[in-house]
Design a protein around this motif. Structure first.
Motif: not given
Lengths: 335, 335
Positions: A9, A11-14, A16-19, A318-319, A322, A324
């Motif tokens: 998952v 966010r930006g070019n990084r 953020e989370s990993r499953h 996002n809300w 945009r 994300v």
């Protein structure tokens, strides 16, 4: 053991989370054609195996006696959103067996789908058992009992004749040991049994092909899979993953999710059966894995395959609308 | 690299799902006293760092000029549930700066808390920006701009003077590089920067101790942490984890969650600061880790510690109220 699949998952070019996920695909003979992670570890299939649990409803002749068509059978295999059409159809199934919602032992809860919950909040004081996502399955249970002259009361218990029958059916389909030691209690109070992911995939392959099954069971299994593919709205609901996946390629994909990151799918024409489990129980990871594998085996360049890849590598807004980040499957699913 | 922490989710007598987590605890000098997993990897703090982002509101004198007390400052640091009291207070903050909700750039969404959402569905046609869980933070942003004579419009953008100020403050607190390469867009549209978990923990330690900070910043940081501890309802809401944790030991714990499995906490009396991140982004895992670590350092046998352990090793019930399993932290958090 094969390496698990990773779903990232961003966010930006990084990232953020990993499953991490386990996944297996078997052919019509039960041979493994793809695997990732520990596919022999026991996994609670949860709602992903509802089509197996609905077999007594069809095999017993109850479905035919009560005049159930595609929609009712799909609802018997469903984790529905509690939309009005789902609730009404579950009530109708019960009424055809001379029962009502007081026969249901699944408990009550508000819809987990936000849009449906808002509608429920505006039209209901509180939800009843018919609104439970499992009410179609439970209505099917009650109908199967009534038709066979079995007292339905207590049908959620491990020792009830219906659960004993389901246990024997699922053991036969999956080749797994299903006993008290492998048993947990599901959200709707019925027993759920830890089964290796390979067993789960083989069970659905057997349902699709009828291989090794008595003719009556083979016919009932095909009937249920066909019903779900023909009436995908009744398997889940508006905007839900199972419904969307089956609508992408009508009659060519069976798909059913379960809690804690389980997802099963069948490609009847290709003779393939898929089972995935996100190690951490995340639905978004299970959806990404199963849609990517469906795309792989349908062909990523096919129309359905391309649409499935859009679901697998999902854009997140996002809300303010945009972009994300994204949910994305890693290439290991395609090597 | 230290091994990650494991949080298990059981069903029956088996582990159904498993989370991996990074966690770090630092003392008032920033020395690591506990670590698990890769605590130097960049993590988006998301809403967990809202108290840092609220510093300009206090440092600029805006909070004092507008007469903000504990509740307003807590709301400026909050991810609230959108309950009526939250919405009314955010509106009041804006009005004291001569603005209204049209100044907010956070977008609108229904409450993610089910009970609040049901109330909202029954009383609202649709939610507005004031209902956004970040509306307190954004109201604080608008107030900080207005008081300093900065045009608030565009305050969510990377290049807006307020975001530049927040970036400089957070870089100073955390010791991390905060630039466009480390930047993603948060749910409410403001920039969020990937920071090592150690930096995040040290940033909150510095806020609690004031170490290395200019007197004005040190005072503002203490003021914000005190406000959150004094008015925990305004940091989250009824039944929410941050609120419950801070209510367990009034004035002794600061706690703030963020999306994607981040949780930060401070024990001011013990001079300790905690930051955790669930690798897969799961809130249930982050809550289990942070409560277990708080209990460890408060003493598991203390009243608050025992209550925190009940939150860490949480019992799960199904729709019928039957116990079906548990979320549980593994012993690695206590070795």
């Amino acid at each position: 053991m094969h390496n698990p699949v990773t779903v990232e998952v961003t966010r930006g070019n990084r990232v953020e989370s990993r499953h991490r996920g386990m996944a297996v695909v078997v052919d019509g003979d039960g041979r493994i054609v793809f695997q990732a992670g520990d596919v022999e570890a026991g996994v609670f299939p949860r709602s992903a195996c509802k089509a197996m649990q609905a077999l007594p409803l069809v095999e017993s002749g109850a479905a035919e006696a009560f005049g159930f068509g595609h929609s009712e059978l799909a609802l018997a295999c469903s984790s529905h959103s509690g939309e009005e059409a789902h609730v009404a159809l579950a009530a109708s199934m019960l009424s055809r067996a001379g029962r009502d919602e007081t026969a249901l032992e699944c408990g009550a809860h508000w819809s987990s789908d936000q849009k449906t919950l808002i509608h429920q909040a505006r039209t209901l004081e509180k939800p009843g058992c018919l609104h439970n996502n499992c009410s179609g399955k439970h209505s099917g249970f009650v109908c199967a009992c009534v038709h066979q002259g079995i007292e339905p009361a207590g049908y959620v218990e491990y020792d009830h004749p219906l659960q004993a029958e389901i246990r024997a059916i699922m053991a036969g389909l999956t080749g797994a040991v299903l006993d008290a030691d492998h048993c947990g209690t599901d959200g709707c109070s019925i027993p759920t049994y830890a089964v290796p992911l390979t067993g789960l995939a083989r069970g659905f392959a057997n349902m699709a092909t009828g291989r090794g099954l008595q003719p009556l069971r083979a016919k009932a299994a095909r009937r249920l899979i066909e019903a779900c593919m023909a009436a995908p709205f009744y398997v889940a609901g508006t905007g839900r993953a199972c419904t969307k996946i089956m609508e992408l390629a009508p009659g060519r994909i069976f798909a059913k999710t379960g809690a804690e990151g389980v997802f099963c799918a069948v490609l009847p024409e290709e003779g393939l059966s898929i089972a995935v489990k996100a190690e951490d129980g995340a639905t978004r990871a299970a959806e990404a894995m199963v849609t990517a594998l469906l795309a792989r085996f349908l062909g990523r360049d096919s129309e359905a395959g391309a649409a499935l890849m859009v679901m697998a590598n999902r854009s997140m807004k996002n809300w303010n609308g945009r972009h994300v980040g994204d949910v994305r499957v890693t290439d290991a699913l395609f090597l």
